[in-house]
Each structure stands twice: as C-alpha cells, then as structure tokens.
Motif scaffolding. Sequence first.
Motif, mmCIF file in Angstrom:
data_model
loop_
_atom_site.group_PDB
_atom_site.id
_atom_site.type_symbol
_atom_site.label_atom_id
_atom_site.label_comp_id
_atom_site.label_asym_id
_atom_site.label_seq_id
_atom_site.Cartn_x
_atom_site.Cartn_y
_atom_site.Cartn_z
ATOM 1 N N PRO A 179 4.801 -16.589 17.111
ATOM 2 C CA PRO A 179 3.988 -17.089 18.221
ATOM 3 C C PRO A 179 2.918 -16.095 18.660
ATOM 4 N N GLU A 180 1.722 -16.614 18.921
ATOM 5 C CA GLU A 180 0.637 -15.745 19.358
ATOM 6 C C GLU A 180 0.978 -14.995 20.643
ATOM 7 N N ARG A 181 1.714 -15.649 21.556
ATOM 8 C CA ARG A 181 2.017 -15.021 22.845
ATOM 9 C C ARG A 181 2.798 -13.716 22.687
ATOM 10 N N GLN A 182 3.489 -13.561 21.558
ATOM 11 C CA GLN A 182 4.286 -12.359 21.344
ATOM 12 C C GLN A 182 3.506 -11.245 20.639
ATOM 13 N N ILE A 183 2.270 -11.521 20.253
ATOM 14 C CA ILE A 183 1.506 -10.557 19.454
ATOM 15 C C ILE A 183 0.411 -9.910 20.297
ATOM 16 N N THR A 184 0.263 -8.612 20.154
ATOM 17 C CA THR A 184 -0.873 -7.914 20.742
ATOM 18 C C THR A 184 -1.668 -7.256 19.605
ATOM 19 N N PRO A 185 -2.991 -7.199 19.739
ATOM 20 C CA PRO A 185 -3.823 -6.694 18.633
ATOM 21 C C PRO A 185 -3.533 -5.253 18.235
ATOM 22 N N ASN A 186 -2.978 -4.465 19.153
ATOM 23 C CA ASN A 186 -2.715 -3.044 18.850
ATOM 24 C C ASN A 186 -1.246 -2.764 18.561
ATOM 25 N N ASP A 187 -0.486 -3.804 18.228
ATOM 26 C CA ASP A 187 0.932 -3.627 17.889
ATOM 27 C C ASP A 187 1.008 -3.187 16.422
ATOM 28 N N HIS A 188 0.933 -1.893 16.192
ATOM 29 C CA HIS A 188 0.831 -1.365 14.832
ATOM 30 C C HIS A 188 2.085 -1.632 14.000
ATOM 31 N N THR A 234 8.632 -11.451 17.074
ATOM 32 C CA THR A 234 8.057 -10.147 16.746
ATOM 33 C C THR A 234 9.147 -9.080 16.692
ATOM 34 N N TYR A 235 10.205 -9.274 17.490
ATOM 35 C CA TYR A 235 11.324 -8.323 17.476
ATOM 36 C C TYR A 235 11.922 -8.255 16.071
#
Length: 394
Positions: free
Chosen positions: A264-273, A233-234
């Motif tokens: 990876p899903e573990r690196q994602i949050t639903p509100n990470d715009h 995600t970085y």
Amino acid sequence: MAMVGNKRPVILMVDDDEKLLASVRRTLSNSFEFITFTDGQLALDWLSQNRDRTDLIIADLVMPTLDGISFLKQAARMAPTVGRMLLSGNVSSISLREAINQAMVTRVLAKPVSVAVLKDAMDRVIQSKVPVAKPVFGLSPMMVNAAIDRADFRTVLQPRYRASDLALCGGEVLCRMPLLEKDYGIDEIFETCRDHPVINRLTSQLMALMVDQAPRYRAVMGDSANLAVNLSTYSLKTPEFMELIVRFYEKMRMRGVRVTYEVPERQITPNDHDLLASASRLRERGIALLIDDFGSGNNSLELLRHEVFAGIKLDRDLVRGCMSDFLDDAFVEWIAQVCSKMGLSISAKGIESAKLAEKLRIYGITELQGFHFGSPVPLEEWEATAFMPLSASG
C-alpha cells in the motif's frame, strides 16, 4: 438551542475548506463553541486532551492528511459517547456502510451544505437522547495472533480482467478472518498488526495455504494463473521474511502460478531506504512489486522516481471519482500516460460499472478489478463456476 447555564456546546470540526470553517465560526459562534482544524491528525491530538468537554465531532470526507471516515473511526475509539457527523459531496454505498458501521456516524450531510442546514443537524444530534453506539475496544496484535492459533483465516480470490479485451488475466488473493471480523473490519485488523511481527506470521500462513492450493489455481485459471498478493512494508523490511517472499515466489512458479506483490502506498515513504533496497532486490530477480492504493497518499509521484516498482494499482476512491470529479478524472488519465511512457503496468480497482470500465480502457489502464467484474469469493466457488471472458458490454 438550549444551553446549560452559559455553556455553549463544544463542536470539534475538521474540514479542508477554510471558507466554510470561517463562515461557521462567524455565524454560529453565539450558539456553539467551535474548535476547527484543517488537519485531521492535529484534531485527534486535540480530542485526546479534550474528549470530556466535546459535545459533537464533524468531519469532511476528503481531507489532505487523513480521510474523514478514518478520522471518525479513530475519534470513535477516543471519544465513543460523542456524536459524530460526516460531510461529503459524494459517498459511495460502501463508504457509507463503513461510516455507519465502523465510525458509528450519527448523521451524514451532503456538501455543499448551508450553515442553516448544518446548524439544524447539529441541534438535532446534540439534543437527541439516543446514545451513540460504542465501538468494540481491545483489538490488538495479540488478538490477531490468537485468531491465527485457532485457524481463523482463509483466502478469497477476486478476478482481474485485461482492459483491452476483458479477458480474465489473473486474480488477487485476499485474507478473511471470519470470527474476528464479527467485531472488526478487515482493514482495522491489518492496520492493527501491520508494524508487528504477527503480520509476518499471518502472511506466512497464507503463503503456505496458497502453495497447497497452487495446483487448483492452475487448474481453474489455466494460463491466467497470475496472482496478486498483498504485503506490508514491515514484512518487506524484515531480512528473514524477504527470503520467504522469494522462496514463495519460486515455489508458486514451479507449480505454474505467477505471483505479483503489492504494497500500500500509505505505508511507503520516498526516503525509506530499507524498503527501497528490498524493492530493488525483488526487481533484480524479476519479481514484480506494485504500489497499491496509488493516489491515496502524498508521495504518489515521488515514489515512481525510484524506478524499483513494476507498476501501480489505482486507489478505488480515486477510480470512482473519475465519473464525478474533474480533478480525479484528469489525474487518472494523466498518470496512465506517465506509466505508459515509463513502461509500468497500471491497474484499477473499485470498478462498479461498464461505463467506468470503458473510460479507463480508453485512458490506457491495463487491468480492471471490482464488483462489476466479480466479488472476492473462496476458491471453491471459482471451481464450481469458472470465471469466463466478459463481453465489452460487461
């Protein structure tokens, strides 16, 4: 159980089964002082302040916020001389090796476990004079950077097969760092630098290598030259690197190789715009971004609502659970139906048997990947022995 003076050994126990924790505290409180948690992260916070007085650490394999092996690996770094035990109802050989080699687990007990059996195992571990293996300390992003400087990285390729007819439909390009992996697991290496600029440097080096190898991918895979590439995600949230991601995609396409990205899903949050904006940008350009390890976190379904991802790749532990766990099996069957209705691709990794592959095919999984079909190997091995379509019997 021998005690020094009146001191009872201190046991840190983490399990999502409150009934088991209550039973253990009630039955064994005369012999041990129990510190219990259902949340692995809270347990690590406690351990950081109490490592010197802890005599044994026990963790369940499956926990809501942090799996047992990951918890014990962190506990090993935090309190390396304290014995560690793992409780599990179903441990694969791969997970068992990870528990022993990376989490330095002293004992593995199969659940359900009686209090009497647990007490006997605890006594043996605490009374044992065998020292606990110490993990190697010092892994840092700078060590990964130094590994890149000395060219300690290479790519390996694992085949992906179409579920409908078991024909080769692509491969996943994975990174290996042979010298650094002598002391650390590859997952630990990536975890260490996933939020550091060095992950961009490593990914860009791998991309450059893949561009050079593109004609070879095309030659050995033909029309099935579809490659999955992992991103952090970085990287996706770094504007300059996003440009590199798009350029790499175009360069590979011009060379006859199609690229799909996975995060990876573990690196994602639903509100990470910021991440969602990058995912939307890729989607607008026709570049597929998939959620890897889907089902491993707490945001699986919420992430699909944004409609910026092209598909999912099921977490390998969830996939393995299809053969033994009713809930895992039901979830996989259901999410396959959901993805089909949403027009999303759904692939599964960790396939270790023909029986599991057939079950997933019936559920509607579109792609299969795992040791049953082929291990990750260097491109040279693909060129020496081309991967051919498989028969239904595998």
